[in-house]
Design a protein around this motif. Structure first.
Motif, mmCIF file in Angstrom:
data_model
loop_
_atom_site.group_PDB
_atom_site.id
_atom_site.type_symbol
_atom_site.label_atom_id
_atom_site.label_comp_id
_atom_site.label_asym_id
_atom_site.label_seq_id
_atom_site.Cartn_x
_atom_site.Cartn_y
_atom_site.Cartn_z
ATOM 1 N N GLU A 72 0.825 -1.206 0.000
ATOM 2 C CA GLU A 72 0.000 0.000 0.000
ATOM 3 C C GLU A 72 0.860 1.258 0.000
ATOM 4 O O GLU A 72 0.681 2.149 -0.838
ATOM 5 C CB GLU A 72 -0.937 -0.001 1.214
ATOM 6 C CG GLU A 72 -1.847 1.223 1.259
ATOM 7 C CD GLU A 72 -2.794 1.197 2.450
ATOM 8 O OE1 GLU A 72 -3.115 2.292 2.982
ATOM 9 O OE2 GLU A 72 -3.213 0.099 2.858
ATOM 10 N N ASP A 73 1.792 1.350 0.931
ATOM 11 C CA ASP A 73 2.652 2.530 0.996
ATOM 12 C C ASP A 73 3.533 2.649 -0.240
ATOM 13 O O ASP A 73 3.761 3.756 -0.752
ATOM 14 C CB ASP A 73 3.536 2.482 2.246
ATOM 15 C CG ASP A 73 2.767 2.826 3.517
ATOM 16 O OD1 ASP A 73 1.652 3.384 3.398
ATOM 17 O OD2 ASP A 73 3.272 2.533 4.602
ATOM 18 N N TYR A 76 1.574 4.063 -3.080
ATOM 19 C CA TYR A 76 1.309 5.476 -2.797
ATOM 20 C C TYR A 76 2.514 6.322 -3.218
ATOM 21 O O TYR A 76 2.369 7.327 -3.935
ATOM 22 C CB TYR A 76 1.024 5.641 -1.308
ATOM 23 C CG TYR A 76 0.796 7.056 -0.849
ATOM 24 C CD1 TYR A 76 -0.420 7.690 -1.046
ATOM 25 C CD2 TYR A 76 1.812 7.759 -0.193
ATOM 26 C CE1 TYR A 76 -0.640 8.991 -0.596
ATOM 27 C CE2 TYR A 76 1.606 9.059 0.253
ATOM 28 C CZ TYR A 76 0.383 9.664 0.049
ATOM 29 O OH TYR A 76 0.171 10.953 0.490
ATOM 30 N N PHE A 98 -4.690 2.925 -7.072
ATOM 31 C CA PHE A 98 -4.530 2.880 -5.614
ATOM 32 C C PHE A 98 -5.891 3.011 -4.929
ATOM 33 O O PHE A 98 -6.231 2.232 -4.028
ATOM 34 C CB PHE A 98 -3.609 4.011 -5.144
ATOM 35 C CG PHE A 98 -3.364 4.010 -3.662
ATOM 36 C CD1 PHE A 98 -2.227 3.437 -3.131
ATOM 37 C CD2 PHE A 98 -4.274 4.581 -2.782
ATOM 38 C CE1 PHE A 98 -2.004 3.416 -1.753
ATOM 39 C CE2 PHE A 98 -4.067 4.571 -1.408
ATOM 40 C CZ PHE A 98 -2.933 3.982 -0.895
ATOM 41 N N ASN A 107 -5.437 7.036 2.643
ATOM 42 C CA ASN A 107 -4.997 7.817 1.489
ATOM 43 C C ASN A 107 -5.896 7.641 0.264
ATOM 44 O O ASN A 107 -5.593 8.188 -0.792
ATOM 45 C CB ASN A 107 -3.564 7.421 1.111
ATOM 46 C CG ASN A 107 -2.560 7.745 2.199
ATOM 47 O OD1 ASN A 107 -2.608 8.818 2.796
ATOM 48 N ND2 ASN A 107 -1.650 6.820 2.476
ATOM 49 N N CYS A 111 -5.861 10.006 -3.099
ATOM 50 C CA CYS A 111 -5.439 9.450 -4.378
ATOM 51 C C CYS A 111 -6.536 9.563 -5.436
ATOM 52 O O CYS A 111 -6.251 9.781 -6.614
ATOM 53 C CB CYS A 111 -5.001 7.998 -4.199
ATOM 54 S SG CYS A 111 -3.389 7.849 -3.395
#
Length: 246
Positions: A72-73, A76, A98, A107, A111
């Protein structure tokens, strides 16, 4: 097309490395199998604003981290790296991806907004094809629908207004072009009237309304004036009717 543009940026970034003082250290890391170290270095380079090098590392990690907690990070940062490099075409795809993949992420809203904003940044000037402008409006409106209470919704609405203003200018300029070409072909005056009225229908509050009304009358008049004599009376009457209605 965005894949080609993205590939060019990636190749350019790699080419730059061959001239860098840190070539040996970076290349050894890039070619290594130490994904954890690559991930840490990619984040460090991103925070250092060395986006070209960060992109190279992130691209090599996306597939390796798929399905992991770190994915996930990573995705991002990957999307933002593309954005920082002004590859808006690929960035908008990655931002949307995302938001679709991690809808519960803290986030996700950001996004979704950034994906729409990248469309906005890719909207061309009014004289060019406006396909991306319509797509940007759709993406921004979708964001507003999904997050109506978001602070970003107000800005998204302003971007939509800016894009609609561009479409209005495009419609008006196209109609004027028909009028300007009327000297070469009298039927262009008739086409100008149709284009002007269509633009007014599509954009009821168009800022060019007064100029367009005047141009409609002038187009009707020039169409009548340059018609065959036996058609002039009917077309002049049509011009008079147009003035009366306006």
């Amino acid at each position: 097309m965005f894949k080609i543009k993205h590939l060019i940026i990636s190749c350019f970034a790699i080419a730059l490395l061959s001239f860098g003082a840190c070539k040996s250290r970076f290349e050894k890391l890039r070619l290594s199998n130490d994904v954890a170290k690559k991930y840490q270095e990619g984040i460090r380079l991103y925070n250092k604003k060395d986006y070209s090098k960060a992109l190279i590392l992130f691209e090599g990690l996306v597939q390796k981290y798929r399905g992991t907690a770190e994915a996930e990070d990573l995705n991002y940062y990957y999307a933002y790296t593309l954005y920082r490099l002004k590859d808006y075409t690929t960035a908008r795809y990655k931002f949307k991806e995302f938001a679709d993949t991690y809808p519960a992420s803290k986030n996700a809203e950001e996004c979704r907004y950034m994906g729409a904003y990248c469309y906005y940044l890719d909207s061309p000037k009014s004289s060019l094809d406006q396909e991306n402008t319509y797509k940007a409006i759709d993406a921004l409106q979708l964001f507003i629908n999904l997050y109506p209470k978001s602070d970003r919704a107000t800005q998204a609405a302003q971007y939509i207004a800016n894009l609609r203003d561009k479409l209005e200018t495009k419609a008006f300029d196209n109609a004027k072009l028909y009028y300007n070409l009327g000297g070469y072909d009298v039927t262009n005056y008739k086409s100008a009237v149709v284009a002007l009225k269509n633009a007014q229908t599509e954009f009821p509050d168009i800022k060019y309304a007064e100029e367009m009304n005047l141009l409609i009358v002038k187009s009707q008049f020039m169409y009548a004036k340059n018609s065959y004599p036996h058609r002039q009376e009917d077309r002049f009457n049509e011009a008079i009717d147009t003035i009366t209605n306006l």
